[in-house]
Design a protein around this motif. Sequence first.
Motif, PDB file in Angstrom:
ATOM      1  N   PHE A 171       0.836  -1.206   0.000  1.00 59.49           N
ATOM      2  CA  PHE A 171       0.000   0.000   0.000  1.00 59.49           C
ATOM      3  C   PHE A 171       0.870   1.254   0.000  1.00 59.49           C
ATOM      4  CE2 PHE A 171      -3.327  -2.708   2.342  1.00 59.49           C
ATOM      5  CZ  PHE A 171      -3.940  -3.068   1.144  1.00 59.49           C
ATOM      6  N   ARG A 172       1.934   1.235   0.814  1.00 58.17           N
ATOM      7  CA  ARG A 172       2.823   2.398   0.854  1.00 58.17           C
ATOM      8  C   ARG A 172       3.527   2.600  -0.474  1.00 58.17           C
ATOM      9  NH1 ARG A 172       3.681   0.181   5.947  1.00 58.17           N
ATOM     10  NH2 ARG A 172       5.564  -0.911   5.269  1.00 58.17           N
ATOM     11  N   LYS A 173       3.956   1.499  -1.080  1.00 53.19           N
ATOM     12  CA  LYS A 173       4.642   1.599  -2.368  1.00 53.19           C
ATOM     13  C   LYS A 173       3.736   2.178  -3.446  1.00 53.19           C
ATOM     14  CE  LYS A 173       7.740  -2.296  -1.422  1.00 53.19           C
ATOM     15  NZ  LYS A 173       8.121  -3.691  -1.807  1.00 53.19           N
ATOM     16  N   ARG A 174       2.450   1.873  -3.361  1.00 57.51           N
ATOM     17  CA  ARG A 174       1.481   2.374  -4.345  1.00 57.51           C
ATOM     18  C   ARG A 174       0.838   3.686  -3.896  1.00 57.51           C
ATOM     19  NH1 ARG A 174      -1.850  -3.266  -5.543  1.00 57.51           N
ATOM     20  NH2 ARG A 174      -0.102  -4.443  -6.465  1.00 57.51           N
ATOM     21  N   ASN A 175       1.308   4.222  -2.774  1.00 61.33           N
ATOM     22  CA  ASN A 175       0.775   5.470  -2.223  1.00 61.33           C
ATOM     23  C   ASN A 175      -0.723   5.362  -1.927  1.00 61.33           C
ATOM     24  OD1 ASN A 175       1.182   8.080  -1.274  1.00 61.33           O
ATOM     25  ND2 ASN A 175       0.613   9.023  -3.220  1.00 61.33           N
ATOM     26  N   ILE A 176      -1.112   4.216  -1.383  1.00 65.16           N
ATOM     27  CA  ILE A 176      -2.506   3.964  -1.009  1.00 65.16           C
ATOM     28  C   ILE A 176      -2.596   3.946   0.514  1.00 65.16           C
ATOM     29  CG2 ILE A 176      -4.409   2.308  -1.078  1.00 65.16           C
ATOM     30  CD1 ILE A 176      -3.274   1.286  -3.735  1.00 65.16           C
ATOM     31  N   THR A 177      -3.528   4.697   1.052  1.00 66.03           N
ATOM     32  CA  THR A 177      -3.725   4.722   2.504  1.00 66.03           C
ATOM     33  C   THR A 177      -5.089   4.133   2.840  1.00 66.03           C
ATOM     34  OG1 THR A 177      -2.389   6.729   2.714  1.00 66.03           O
ATOM     35  CG2 THR A 177      -3.845   6.179   4.552  1.00 66.03           C
ATOM     36  N   PRO A 178      -5.145   3.080   3.629  1.00 67.15           N
ATOM     37  CA  PRO A 178      -6.454   2.591   4.092  1.00 67.15           C
ATOM     38  C   PRO A 178      -7.171   3.685   4.871  1.00 67.15           C
ATOM     39  CG  PRO A 178      -4.705   0.997   4.561  1.00 67.15           C
ATOM     40  CD  PRO A 178      -4.023   2.266   4.153  1.00 67.15           C
ATOM     41  N   LEU A 179      -8.490   3.771   4.701  1.00 71.11           N
ATOM     42  CA  LEU A 179      -9.279   4.796   5.359  1.00 71.11           C
ATOM     43  C   LEU A 179     -10.344   4.167   6.242  1.00 71.11           C
ATOM     44  CD1 LEU A 179      -9.932   7.272   2.378  1.00 71.11           C
ATOM     45  CD2 LEU A 179      -8.153   7.435   4.134  1.00 71.11           C
ATOM     46  N   VAL A 180     -10.698   4.861   7.299  1.00 70.20           N
ATOM     47  CA  VAL A 180     -11.855   4.457   8.099  1.00 70.20           C
ATOM     48  C   VAL A 180     -13.065   4.386   7.167  1.00 70.20           C
ATOM     49  CG1 VAL A 180     -13.445   5.193   9.909  1.00 70.20           C
ATOM     50  CG2 VAL A 180     -10.978   5.388  10.256  1.00 70.20           C
ATOM     51  N   GLY A 181     -13.839   3.318   7.274  1.00 68.67           N
ATOM     52  CA  GLY A 181     -14.982   3.109   6.390  1.00 68.67           C
ATOM     53  C   GLY A 181     -14.684   2.158   5.253  1.00 68.67           C
ATOM     54  N   GLU A 230      -6.294  -6.303   1.102  1.00 66.45           N
ATOM     55  CA  GLU A 230      -6.963  -5.684  -0.050  1.00 66.45           C
ATOM     56  C   GLU A 230      -7.996  -4.671   0.427  1.00 66.45           C
ATOM     57  OE1 GLU A 230      -9.870  -6.951  -3.814  1.00 66.45           O
ATOM     58  OE2 GLU A 230      -9.325  -8.426  -2.274  1.00 66.45           O
ATOM     59  N   ILE A 231      -8.074  -3.567  -0.287  1.00 60.91           N
ATOM     60  CA  ILE A 231      -9.105  -2.555  -0.031  1.00 60.91           C
ATOM     61  C   ILE A 231     -10.125  -2.640  -1.155  1.00 60.91           C
ATOM     62  CG2 ILE A 231      -9.579  -0.089   0.225  1.00 60.91           C
ATOM     63  CD1 ILE A 231      -6.660   0.236   1.160  1.00 60.91           C
ATOM     64  N   LYS A 232     -11.369  -2.876  -0.797  1.00 62.82           N
ATOM     65  CA  LYS A 232     -12.422  -2.965  -1.808  1.00 62.82           C
ATOM     66  C   LYS A 232     -12.676  -1.590  -2.455  1.00 62.82           C
ATOM     67  CE  LYS A 232     -13.282  -7.301  -0.744  1.00 62.82           C
ATOM     68  NZ  LYS A 232     -12.988  -8.414  -1.673  1.00 62.82           N
ATOM     69  N   GLU A 233     -13.278  -1.608  -3.620  1.00 55.21           N
ATOM     70  CA  GLU A 233     -13.560  -0.356  -4.327  1.00 55.21           C
ATOM     71  C   GLU A 233     -14.436   0.556  -3.470  1.00 55.21           C
ATOM     72  OE1 GLU A 233     -15.470   1.237  -8.571  1.00 55.21           O
ATOM     73  OE2 GLU A 233     -15.354  -0.908  -8.123  1.00 55.21           O
ATOM     74  N   ARG A 234     -14.059   1.832  -3.435  1.00 57.27           N
ATOM     75  CA  ARG A 234     -14.771   2.805  -2.614  1.00 57.27           C
ATOM     76  C   ARG A 234     -15.912   3.469  -3.374  1.00 57.27           C
ATOM     77  NH1 ARG A 234      -9.008   5.399  -0.826  1.00 57.27           N
ATOM     78  NH2 ARG A 234      -8.560   4.006   0.950  1.00 57.27           N
ATOM     79  N   LYS A 235     -16.985   3.768  -2.665  1.00 55.93           N
ATOM     80  CA  LYS A 235     -18.082   4.554  -3.232  1.00 55.93           C
ATOM     81  C   LYS A 235     -17.692   6.020  -3.311  1.00 55.93           C
ATOM     82  CE  LYS A 235     -21.749   5.040  -0.642  1.00 55.93           C
ATOM     83  NZ  LYS A 235     -23.051   4.747   0.016  1.00 55.93           N
ATOM     84  N   ASN A 236     -17.010   6.497  -2.304  1.00 52.14           N
ATOM     85  CA  ASN A 236     -16.503   7.870  -2.257  1.00 52.14           C
ATOM     86  C   ASN A 236     -15.448   7.918  -1.161  1.00 52.14           C
ATOM     87  OD1 ASN A 236     -17.923   8.161   0.267  1.00 52.14           O
ATOM     88  ND2 ASN A 236     -19.768   8.680  -0.883  1.00 52.14           N
ATOM     89  N   ALA A 237     -14.763   9.046  -1.078  1.00 50.45           N
ATOM     90  CA  ALA A 237     -13.744   9.202  -0.045  1.00 50.45           C
ATOM     91  C   ALA A 237     -13.477  10.680   0.197  1.00 50.45           C
ATOM     92  CB  ALA A 237     -12.451   8.498  -0.445  1.00 50.45           C
ATOM     93  N   LEU A 238     -13.249  11.016   1.440  1.00 50.47           N
ATOM     94  CA  LEU A 238     -12.801  12.348   1.814  1.00 50.47           C
ATOM     95  C   LEU A 238     -11.342  12.244   2.261  1.00 50.47           C
ATOM     96  CD1 LEU A 238     -15.859  13.528   3.961  1.00 50.47           C
ATOM     97  CD2 LEU A 238     -15.346  14.163   1.604  1.00 50.47           C
ATOM     98  N   ILE A 239     -10.583  13.289   1.988  1.00 57.81           N
ATOM     99  CA  ILE A 239      -9.180  13.297   2.392  1.00 57.81           C
ATOM    100  C   ILE A 239      -9.019  13.911   3.778  1.00 57.81           C
ATOM    101  CG2 ILE A 239      -6.857  14.055   1.766  1.00 57.81           C
ATOM    102  CD1 ILE A 239      -8.156  11.963  -0.091  1.00 57.81           C
ATOM    103  N   ARG A 240      -9.721  15.016   4.021  1.00 63.26           N
ATOM    104  CA  ARG A 240      -9.670  15.681   5.329  1.00 63.26           C
ATOM    105  C   ARG A 240     -11.082  15.996   5.769  1.00 63.26           C
ATOM    106  NH1 ARG A 240      -5.271  20.290   3.971  1.00 63.26           N
ATOM    107  NH2 ARG A 240      -6.375  20.191   1.994  1.00 63.26           N
ATOM    108  N   PRO A 241     -11.697  15.196   6.633  1.00 59.26           N
ATOM    109  CA  PRO A 241     -11.152  14.046   7.363  1.00 59.26           C
ATOM    110  C   PRO A 241     -11.049  12.803   6.487  1.00 59.26           C
ATOM    111  CG  PRO A 241     -13.475  14.282   7.871  1.00 59.26           C
ATOM    112  CD  PRO A 241     -13.100  15.467   7.018  1.00 59.26           C
ATOM    113  N   PRO A 242     -10.085  11.920   6.763  1.00 53.96           N
ATOM    114  CA  PRO A 242      -9.896  10.723   5.940  1.00 53.96           C
ATOM    115  C   PRO A 242     -10.912   9.637   6.271  1.00 53.96           C
ATOM    116  CG  PRO A 242      -8.264  10.784   7.692  1.00 53.96           C
ATOM    117  CD  PRO A 242      -9.062  12.051   7.816  1.00 53.96           C
ATOM    118  N   ILE A 243     -11.903   9.487   5.415  1.00 50.99           N
ATOM    119  CA  ILE A 243     -12.963   8.497   5.636  1.00 50.99           C
ATOM    120  C   ILE A 243     -13.578   8.138   4.289  1.00 50.99           C
ATOM    121  CG2 ILE A 243     -14.666  10.307   6.101  1.00 50.99           C
ATOM    122  CD1 ILE A 243     -15.997   8.359   8.076  1.00 50.99           C
ATOM    123  N   ALA A 244     -14.036   6.902   4.156  1.00 50.82           N
ATOM    124  CA  ALA A 244     -14.545   6.406   2.878  1.00 50.82           C
ATOM    125  C   ALA A 244     -15.942   5.812   3.030  1.00 50.82           C
ATOM    126  CB  ALA A 244     -13.593   5.356   2.306  1.00 50.82           C
TER     127      ALA A 244
END
Length: 294
Positions: A31-41, A58-72
């Motif tokens: 995840f770090r190598k791909r610059n992917i951060t797991p998010l709450v949600g 694995e992180i399943k496909e997200r419906k949406n995501a916010l960066i600040r606050p970090p939540i999906a």
Amino acid sequence: MPEGRIMKALSGFYYVKSGDKIYQCRGRGVFRKRNITPLVGDLVTFQIEGEDEGYILEIKERKNALIRPPIANIDQAFVTFSATNPDLNVTLLDRFLVMIEAKQITPIIVVTKVDLLTDAEIASLQEILTYYRKIGYHVVTTSKDDRISLRELIDLIKDKISVFAGQSGVGKSTLLNRLRPDLNLETREISRHLGRGRHTTRHVELLEVGDGLVADTPGFSSLEFTDIEPEDLTLFFPEMLARYRDCKFRGCLHINEPDCAVKDAVSNGDIPSYRYENYCTFLSEIQDRKLRLY
């Protein structure tokens, strides 16, 4: 492999709920190598190691995501403002509504501290809120010891992932404590010097409230329209979107164009001037941002 949802992120650990159990997990190095951060949600697949620890695979496909606050994967946002102390700020309210709708999240307007208003102030507030209801927003007003509004909020939360957003110091944590008294979330009074509250929430966590999940977050630290194009801003003003096809020119921005149905509605009083002025302010910000980028 078991699947679950990230309920809390803290100090590099992700707390994943699967069934009735919580597992303290780390993210894979990939995840770090791909610059992917797991998010709450996030819905995730993870590998169990030991009794209650594991690694997210694995992180399943997200419906949406916010960066600040970090939540999906948010279904709805309770856009929470107070009627007084601090006073309702319709420009900031509209800013939140646009940002939230742009993320395909359903906004619900919540106004607290209504019991602190005079009768004249209540009448003025209701005039504003009646308009927001008219253009399609669900509006909930709350006051101290108001059990009816609490039941309404509990019903709205059911089977959804919700986030509370809005101005600091309006009572978001207080409201969550009333919805689920055992939470005992920290609250602080309004700073008299600054006229605003201080953030009391330090991390993002999904809380089980009623039959749904509610994110207790540190608040929105960025209120810029970074992902909205000038021609798309109309989409997030429902009363303007309803009149968009009646404008003479396709792609009308409702500023200098002739035969503009939106400007006609403002002139006729069908659209309040403050809504149009907020639209113009936001449009200018978006256009200025694009000029800076190029």
